[in-house]
Design a protein around this motif. Structure first.
Motif, PDB file in Angstrom:
ATOM      1  N   SER A 906       0.839  -1.200   0.000  1.00 39.19           N
ATOM      2  CA  SER A 906       0.000   0.000   0.000  1.00 39.19           C
ATOM      3  C   SER A 906       0.873   1.247   0.000  1.00 39.19           C
ATOM      4  O   SER A 906       2.056   1.202   0.371  1.00 39.19           O
ATOM      5  CB  SER A 906      -0.919   0.018   1.223  1.00 39.19           C
ATOM      6  N   GLU A 907       0.256   2.357  -0.403  1.00 40.67           N
ATOM      7  CA  GLU A 907       0.957   3.636  -0.413  1.00 40.67           C
ATOM      8  C   GLU A 907       1.297   4.080   0.996  1.00 40.67           C
ATOM      9  O   GLU A 907       2.341   4.692   1.230  1.00 40.67           O
ATOM     10  CB  GLU A 907       0.095   4.692  -1.109  1.00 40.67           C
ATOM     11  N   ARG A 908       0.440   3.774   1.951  1.00 40.80           N
ATOM     12  CA  ARG A 908       0.706   4.182   3.334  1.00 40.80           C
ATOM     13  C   ARG A 908       1.970   3.516   3.872  1.00 40.80           C
ATOM     14  O   ARG A 908       2.756   4.139   4.581  1.00 40.80           O
ATOM     15  CB  ARG A 908      -0.489   3.831   4.225  1.00 40.80           C
ATOM     16  N   LEU A 909       2.171   2.258   3.515  1.00 44.69           N
ATOM     17  CA  LEU A 909       3.399   1.582   3.944  1.00 44.69           C
ATOM     18  C   LEU A 909       4.613   2.184   3.249  1.00 44.69           C
ATOM     19  O   LEU A 909       5.683   2.327   3.856  1.00 44.69           O
ATOM     20  CB  LEU A 909       3.306   0.087   3.648  1.00 44.69           C
ATOM     21  N   ARG A 910       4.456   2.535   1.983  1.00 48.24           N
ATOM     22  CA  ARG A 910       5.582   3.176   1.291  1.00 48.24           C
ATOM     23  C   ARG A 910       5.918   4.514   1.933  1.00 48.24           C
ATOM     24  O   ARG A 910       7.105   4.861   2.072  1.00 48.24           O
ATOM     25  CB  ARG A 910       5.232   3.354  -0.192  1.00 48.24           C
ATOM     26  N   GLN A 911       4.900   5.248   2.335  1.00 48.62           N
ATOM     27  CA  GLN A 911       5.157   6.514   3.012  1.00 48.62           C
ATOM     28  C   GLN A 911       5.840   6.299   4.358  1.00 48.62           C
ATOM     29  O   GLN A 911       6.698   7.090   4.761  1.00 48.62           O
ATOM     30  CB  GLN A 911       3.834   7.269   3.218  1.00 48.62           C
ATOM     31  N   LYS A 912       5.493   5.228   5.037  1.00 48.03           N
ATOM     32  CA  LYS A 912       6.146   4.906   6.313  1.00 48.03           C
ATOM     33  C   LYS A 912       7.630   4.587   6.096  1.00 48.03           C
ATOM     34  O   LYS A 912       8.493   5.019   6.875  1.00 48.03           O
ATOM     35  CB  LYS A 912       5.438   3.713   6.961  1.00 48.03           C
ATOM     36  N   ILE A 913       7.935   3.868   5.028  1.00 47.88           N
ATOM     37  CA  ILE A 913       9.330   3.552   4.710  1.00 47.88           C
ATOM     38  C   ILE A 913      10.096   4.831   4.386  1.00 47.88           C
ATOM     39  O   ILE A 913      11.238   5.022   4.820  1.00 47.88           O
ATOM     40  CB  ILE A 913       9.390   2.558   3.533  1.00 47.88           C
ATOM     41  N   LEU A 914       9.466   5.728   3.633  1.00 42.02           N
ATOM     42  CA  LEU A 914      10.116   6.997   3.307  1.00 42.02           C
ATOM     43  C   LEU A 914      10.335   7.827   4.563  1.00 42.02           C
ATOM     44  O   LEU A 914      11.378   8.473   4.724  1.00 42.02           O
ATOM     45  CB  LEU A 914       9.255   7.780   2.315  1.00 42.02           C
ATOM     46  N   LYS A 915       9.364   7.813   5.462  1.00 42.89           N
ATOM     47  CA  LYS A 915       9.471   8.600   6.689  1.00 42.89           C
ATOM     48  C   LYS A 915      10.621   8.113   7.562  1.00 42.89           C
ATOM     49  O   LYS A 915      11.249   8.903   8.274  1.00 42.89           O
ATOM     50  CB  LYS A 915       8.153   8.528   7.454  1.00 42.89           C
ATOM     51  N   GLU A 916      10.907   6.820   7.511  1.00 41.80           N
ATOM     52  CA  GLU A 916      12.020   6.265   8.301  1.00 41.80           C
ATOM     53  C   GLU A 916      13.367   6.500   7.619  1.00 41.80           C
ATOM     54  O   GLU A 916      14.382   5.963   8.059  1.00 41.80           O
ATOM     55  CB  GLU A 916      11.804   4.760   8.513  1.00 41.80           C
ATOM     56  N   LYS A 917      13.375   7.272   6.520  1.00 43.52           N
ATOM     57  CA  LYS A 917      14.606   7.660   5.814  1.00 43.52           C
ATOM     58  C   LYS A 917      15.382   6.448   5.318  1.00 43.52           C
ATOM     59  O   LYS A 917      16.608   6.360   5.430  1.00 43.52           O
ATOM     60  CB  LYS A 917      15.486   8.518   6.723  1.00 43.52           C
ATOM     61  N   ALA A 918      14.638   5.500   4.748  1.00 43.01           N
ATOM     62  CA  ALA A 918      15.278   4.285   4.250  1.00 43.01           C
ATOM     63  C   ALA A 918      15.789   4.429   2.823  1.00 43.01           C
ATOM     64  O   ALA A 918      16.660   3.662   2.399  1.00 43.01           O
ATOM     65  CB  ALA A 918      14.291   3.119   4.327  1.00 43.01           C
ATOM     66  N   VAL A 919      15.255   5.391   2.057  1.00 47.59           N
ATOM     67  CA  VAL A 919      15.597   5.490   0.633  1.00 47.59           C
ATOM     68  C   VAL A 919      17.099   5.694   0.404  1.00 47.59           C
ATOM     69  O   VAL A 919      17.691   5.010  -0.450  1.00 47.59           O
ATOM     70  CB  VAL A 919      14.771   6.607  -0.036  1.00 47.59           C
ATOM     71  N   PRO A 920      17.779   6.627   1.114  1.00 45.62           N
ATOM     72  CA  PRO A 920      19.228   6.762   0.879  1.00 45.62           C
ATOM     73  C   PRO A 920      20.005   5.479   1.144  1.00 45.62           C
ATOM     74  O   PRO A 920      20.954   5.160   0.411  1.00 45.62           O
ATOM     75  CB  PRO A 920      19.632   7.877   1.864  1.00 45.62           C
ATOM     76  N   MET A 921      19.603   4.718   2.182  1.00 49.38           N
ATOM     77  CA  MET A 921      20.309   3.470   2.471  1.00 49.38           C
ATOM     78  C   MET A 921      20.030   2.425   1.394  1.00 49.38           C
ATOM     79  O   MET A 921      20.931   1.677   0.988  1.00 49.38           O
ATOM     80  CB  MET A 921      19.884   2.956   3.848  1.00 49.38           C
ATOM     81  N   ILE A 922      18.792   2.376   0.911  1.00 46.64           N
ATOM     82  CA  ILE A 922      18.466   1.429  -0.161  1.00 46.64           C
ATOM     83  C   ILE A 922      19.248   1.776  -1.414  1.00 46.64           C
ATOM     84  O   ILE A 922      19.782   0.892  -2.104  1.00 46.64           O
ATOM     85  CB  ILE A 922      16.947   1.445  -0.417  1.00 46.64           C
ATOM     86  N   GLU A 923      19.346   3.070  -1.731  1.00 53.84           N
ATOM     87  CA  GLU A 923      20.141   3.489  -2.893  1.00 53.84           C
ATOM     88  C   GLU A 923      21.603   3.105  -2.723  1.00 53.84           C
ATOM     89  O   GLU A 923      22.267   2.702  -3.694  1.00 53.84           O
ATOM     90  CB  GLU A 923      20.023   4.995  -3.077  1.00 53.84           C
ATOM     91  N   GLY A 924      22.116   3.220  -1.511  1.00 54.66           N
ATOM     92  CA  GLY A 924      23.503   2.825  -1.277  1.00 54.66           C
ATOM     93  C   GLY A 924      23.737   1.353  -1.562  1.00 54.66           C
ATOM     94  O   GLY A 924      24.773   0.970  -2.140  1.00 54.66           O
ATOM     95  N   TYR A 925      22.772   0.501  -1.184  1.00 59.38           N
ATOM     96  CA  TYR A 925      22.933  -0.932  -1.418  1.00 59.38           C
ATOM     97  C   TYR A 925      22.731  -1.295  -2.894  1.00 59.38           C
ATOM     98  O   TYR A 925      23.075  -2.418  -3.290  1.00 59.38           O
ATOM     99  CB  TYR A 925      21.959  -1.726  -0.545  1.00 59.38           C
ATOM    100  N   MET A 926      22.209  -0.382  -3.694  1.00 58.24           N
ATOM    101  CA  MET A 926      22.123  -0.640  -5.136  1.00 58.24           C
ATOM    102  C   MET A 926      23.504  -0.640  -5.784  1.00 58.24           C
ATOM    103  O   MET A 926      23.664  -1.117  -6.912  1.00 58.24           O
ATOM    104  CB  MET A 926      21.225   0.410  -5.797  1.00 58.24           C
ATOM    105  N   PHE A 927      24.503  -0.105  -5.086  1.00 56.75           N
ATOM    106  CA  PHE A 927      25.887  -0.116  -5.580  1.00 56.75           C
ATOM    107  C   PHE A 927      26.714  -1.223  -4.922  1.00 56.75           C
ATOM    108  O   PHE A 927      27.913  -1.308  -5.136  1.00 56.75           O
ATOM    109  CB  PHE A 927      26.550   1.233  -5.305  1.00 56.75           C
TER     110      PHE A 927
END
Length: 1086
Positions: A906-927
């Motif tokens: 759901s979008e609400r869960l995606r917003q929760k993941i974004l709120k926990e500032k996970a995106v920069p760490m996920i991007e880091g693991y893409m490398f």
């Protein structure tokens, strides 16, 4: 900087000079010649030097007859009629020659051409002036944007030379969603000494960042600073109103919005916000006014003696508690003299009324400092604390909850916005805290206080006194409690059961005292503070051991036992005091059961410490054996058995280190299981059997026999659910041993050979501790209902459930979910629900283990069924914690896989993941170099791409996120290609503007798309055709490029295949090309 010549300015100056020269030539210079130019008033200066420009008559303000200049009538000249002109100058114009025409078409045409030339030169000069700095600024800005890497959360690397550049840098970061980075840029700009106007802008921008980060208190503070610099800053006023609204301070938010509307009356955003807040305020006022009569009526019913025991009275008490849970209702009760009325309810002594009063007071004091202080002032701190000591357990627990809420309010201050009389009371929270804690310490040693009340007081002290984090430098409260109350805590810990004149305690009181002492000791920061702790403990023990007779020695030994279970360093030092150990050995042979119990327990606790185990092995084993074999009391025998168990397990899991003869540990374990299963023995005695098993289960043979004994397991789990909470740690230790979930590292074979060569001891693993045996034991524990028992243990609200105990349970849960086929059983028995609190509270190791167990459950089961309702949103934070670099690669991988599943729900869960500032760490693991981690991170980003915020990150200028997905779509790893192509298809569908950027990110984009279309994997083909379709729909130019390549042939072949999503997408691409007239259909319509 030197001066630069500007040709545009020189030409402009030259032209202006020529114009004025022409004008001077066109004007007569002699007054006598005025009659020859009767319509022209010359340029003149008066005696004082004032300048008057010339003009032609008649002017717009003159009549047509006033067509002649009567220059002498006024200082600047005026227009007059023919008669007036001839009379003034004594001339007859009819006798003179006609004057030259100065306003003919020739001069006017020349003047017009010259004016156009002049305007063109001035325009060119202005454009040249403006483009010079603008070009340089844009070049600098472009350079900064190009330096911005794929991760938007990266700290600033390009130093800015001025506050203005830093502000623009912050603006760019803010647009990209990096609010932390923008905040840093604005802060640096403030430190460079910006002007007051720039400071207002920077504070205003910082307020916007804090609003995005949901830190509303700081947002209000920053906006207020901006308003101090510039009182008319509408944006700052509006942002402060937003922060105040979120903080609940609607009355202040309205004032700011009214000011915004007065400054910009036509701004619809301000008007709409003002209407919304006005509606909220009216609703709150309406609610409060409607509750006035209700509150008064409820108190009348509760205080009416005629309504005693009626259903009406019970309903009124429930309604009062419900009303107090809302802050507006609590404020209304408080303002309606409610505390005094609640005091009358407490004085009645009726259980129901006391519970209603205490629960209502919880609502009044919750997160509200001023109301808490006022309540303590009315009721009296001593009165509130004394309620803890009543015999009624429910009332004591309610008072404990109230005191906890009061402590939190005093320590943290006001969090809620509805502040009431906040400004009317000025208090020192530290003083109020000390008064509260001082009364709790006094309660510990009061005669007549119930054992449950004493336990509740110890629980409050455990929660209130030690620091929450070692990062907090202030441990003054701990030092104050040690100085003022350490002896009182030791008095509870050293109490001897059933002795005359002793304090009333429960089975958990001494354990609670040990935990409190341990936390106080751990909270000390330096050797001097620890030395003071040791000195106070030793002085207290000596005061009882010397000159107090046998009763004093028993209390001293009991106090040593309490210290050995808590701060063991202090306990070991106490054992070294002269005569203590000798008295313990001597009292073990006493004929009095109470004396034997105290001595044997002290001996057992001492045997658990490696420093003392060797001494007791040499001097106390024979004594313990004699007690075990010769005593007629089961309470003595079982304690002696536990002492032997501890000594027998001194080698731990090392198979080669055996203290006793072969088979002895199995006999001890068998006797422990026998006592454990004996329902005739009280729970306090049976827990010692669990203590023995916790040590004996280091032996793999004991583990195997224990898990085979269904009756013993059932008795163990029943005991863990009982009121005997001190057994929890022993149960957790036994389960950790049975599941081998303790930390174990395989020794390096080379180091083993080296140790053997050096004749050093090499630990050996028991053959029955191999993975196959461990898996079999786990399945037997699951069949016996271990998950249900552990779930009940997690729910325990007792200080006995320490962070170390939580870590043990987390380790067991992780072992239970190791096998995929066992995870359904764990979920069915409530394991998912129990793991959430373990992942959020406890030691760092325990939280990590619980989070990993949550990740395993989320990967292989439906998260919506495993964590129903709102619990699913609580899973996100523990999973994000596993992305930190301190965690292992396996933990990173499992966390990414679990987040991928959650992001797809759901979008609400995606917003929760974004709120926990996970995106920069996920991007880091893409490398990441590890292909599985890189693939999992890409899959997670693919699911997150459905959120607008992530799409904005990809669409932002100056980053390589899109390029990375395009390149990954051409990698050899098929799973990685599938994830990257899926993300690319999603993004190009949601944001068509990205389609035009794909050809710009890499020159190999056509090859990558062709490879996707030609892949034998239908999923990759489908993703490729969707990307091509999106690109063709976005631009005819891109579609033309695609149709000129081999993509046309590939799409033609795909469109002729069997009906599938790939053929439909390929056909849609060809139809789009026909629509653009890039291709034409065949004659048969294909």
């Amino acid at each position: 900087m030197g001066l630069q010549r500007n040709p545009g300015l020189l030409l402009t100056g030259l032209c202006v000079g020529l114009l004025f020269s022409w004008m001077n030539l066109a004007q007569p210079t002699d007054l006598s010649a005025l009659a020859h130019h009767p319509h022209l008033c010359q340029t003149t200066r008066d005696a004082e030097g004032r300048h008057y420009p010339g003009f032609f008559c008649p002017r717009l303000s003159d009549t047509p007859e006033e067509a002649y200049c009567c220059h002498l009538q006024a200082a600047g000249g005026s227009c007059c009629t023919l008669d007036e002109f001839e009379a003034l100058y004594q001339v007859n114009l009819s006798t003179l020659q006609p004057p030259p025409i100065l306003r003919g078409p020739g001069p006017l045409l020349a003047l017009g051409i010259y004016s156009l030339l002049l305007m063109a030169l001035m325009t060119a000069d202005f454009v040249h002036f403006c483009r010079g700095p603008g070009r340089r600024e844009r070049q600098n800005s472009r350079g900064r944007r190009l330096s911005f890497r794929a991760s938007a959360a990266r700290p600033l690397q390009v130093p800015a030379s001025s506050a203005e550049e830093l502000r623009k840098e912050g603006n760019e970061l803010f647009k990209c969603g990096d609010y932390e980075g923008a905040l840093t840029a604005y802060t640096q700009a403030l430190s460079l000494g910006a002007t007051p106007q720039d400071q207002a802008i920077l504070h205003r921008n910082r307020a916007a960042c804090h609003l995005k980060l949901e830190d509303y208190s700081k947002a209000e503070s920053e906006a207020s600073k901006a308003i101090e610099k510039d009182g008319g800053d509408v944006k700052a006023l509006y942002r402060r109103s937003q922060a105040l609204e979120k903080l609940g301070r609607l009355d202040q938010a309205v004032l700011d919005l009214k000011r915004c509307v007065s400054l910009e009356p036509k701004n619809k955003v301000f008007q709409e916000s003002l209407r919304n807040i006005g509606g909220q305020i009216q609703e709150k006022v309406r609610y409060m006014s409607s509750t006035d009569a209700k509150v008064e009526q409820m108190f009348q019913i509760l205080l009416d003696p005629k309504e005693k025991g009626t259903e009406k009275k019970q309903k009124a008490s429930q309604n009062l508690v419900v009303l107090a849970r809302e802050d507006a209702g609590a404020e209304k009760i408080f303002r309606s003299n409610g505390v005094q009325l609640l005091q009358r309810l407490l004085d009645t002594g009726e259980t129901d009324l006391m519970l209603a009063a205490l629960r209502t007071l919880v609502g009044i004091c919750s997160e509200h400092q001023s109301r808490t202080v006022a309540t303590l002032s009315v009721l009296g701190t001593r009165r509130v604390v004394s309620i803890l000591g009543v015999e009624n357990q429910a009332v004591s627990l309610a008072a404990c909850h109230l005191l906890q809420v009061m402590f939190d309010a005093l320590k943290e201050g006001v969090k809620k916005g509805f502040r009431g009389k906040e400004g009317a009371i000025i208090v020192d929270p530290a003083r109020e805290l000390k008064v509260l804690i001082s009364n709790l310490l006094e309660l510990l040693t009061e005669i007549g206080v119930s054992g449950q009340g004493r336990d509740n007081a110890l629980t409050l002290l455990i929660k209130m006194v030690p620091r929450k984090s070692p990062k907090d430098p202030n441990n003054s409260l701990t030092l104050w409690v040690i100085d003022q109350g350490l002896k009182k805590i030791l008095e509870v810990g050293g109490s001897v059961p059933e002795a005359a004149g002793e304090l009333t305690v429960t089975a958990n009181s001494r354990m609670s005292a040990s935990i409190l002492l341990s936390k106080l000791f751990d909270d000390l920061k330096c050797d001097a503070e620890r030395e003071n702790f040791h000195r106070l403990c030793e002085n207290y023990i000596r005061s009882w051991f010397e000159g107090q007779g046998l009763a004093g020695k028993l209390r001293a030994i009991q106090t040593v036992s309490c210290l050995l279970q808590g701060p063991c360093d202090a306990g070991n030092r106490a054992l070294e005091l002269s005569g203590v150990m000798e008295s313990v050995i001597a009292l073990c042979a006493s004929e009095q059961e109470e004396e034997q119990l105290v001595a044997v327990e002290a001996l057992i606790h001492a045997a658990g410490k490696a420093k003392r185990a060797s001494f007791i092995t040499a001097n106390g084993v024979a004594l313990l054996k004699d007690l075990y074999k010769g005593s007629e009391r089961d309470s003595i025998r079982i304690r002696a058995l536990v002492g032997l168990c501890k000594l027998g397990s001194a080698g731990g899991t090392d198979f080669s280190m055996k203290q006793f003869a072969e088979g002895s540990t199995l006999k001890l374990a068998k006797q422990c299981r026998k006592w454990l299963c004996n329902d005739q023995i009280d729970a306090g005695t049976r827990r010692w059997a669990v203590e023995g098993l916790a040590y004996l289960t280091f032996d793999a043979d004991v583990k195997e026999e224990f898990v085979e004994d269904e009756a013993a397991l059932k008795a163990l789990f029943q005991l863990s659910r009982s009121e005997e909470r001190s057994v929890l740690f022993a149960v957790g230790s036994a389960l950790v041993n049975c599941t081998n979930s303790y930390d174990y590292e395989e020794p390096d074979p080379k180091m083993v050979e080296l140790a053997k060569y050096a004749k050093q001891h090499v630990p050996e693993q028991h053959p029955k501790d191999k993975p196959s045996f461990v898996r079999a034991r786990v399945k037997k524990l699951l069949a016996a209902g271990v998950v249900s028992a552990m779930t009940c243990m997690v729910k325990t609200e007792s200080p006995v459930l320490t962070n170390s105990c939580r870590e043990l349970l987390s380790r067991v849960f992780l072992a239970l979910v190791e096998e995929v086929e066992d995870r359904g059983t764990v979920v069915a028995q409530g394991g998912g629900k129990a793991l959430l609190p373990l992942a959020l509270e406890g030691t760092d190791v325990g939280q990590t283990k619980a989070a990993q167990a949550l990740a395993k459950l989320t990967i292989t089961s439906n998260p919506e069924m495993t964590f129903p309702g709102e619990r699913i949103y609580e899973v996100v934070r523990p999973l994000v914690s596993l992305l930190h670099l301190s965690c292992s690669g396996l933990q990173n991988f499992e966390a990414l896989m679990a987040l991928t599943n959650l992001a797809g729900i759901s979008e609400r869960l995606r917003q929760k993941i974004l709120k926990e500032k996970a995106v920069p760490m996920i991007e880091g693991y893409m490398f990441e170099e590890h292909e599985m981690i890189r693939r999992a991170a890409t899959e997670c980003m693919c699911n997150l791409a459905m959120s607008k915020e992530v799409q904005d990150l990809f669409e932002a200028q100056g980053n390589d996120r899109l390029k990375l997905l395009v390149l990954y779509s051409g990698e050899d790893d098929e799973l990685l290609r599938r994830a990257a192509a899926g993300g690319l298809a999603m993004l190009t569908s949601m944001r068509p503007s990205l389609c035009s950027r794909i050809p710009q990110v890499t020159t190999h984009w056509l090859e990558i798309l062709q490879a996707l279309l030609l892949s034998p994997n239908p999923e990759l083909q489908h993703r490729g055709t969707v990307v091509v379709l999106n690109m063709m729909e976005s631009s005819k130019e891109i579609a033309s490029t695609l149709m000129e390549s081999e993509v046309l042939e590939i799409l033609s072949v795909l469109a002729k295949g069997e009906e599938s999503p790939v053929t439909r997408a390929a056909a849609a691409c060809l139809e789009k090309a026909v629509e653009y007239r890039l291709i034409q259909p065949n004659q048969d319509g294909e």
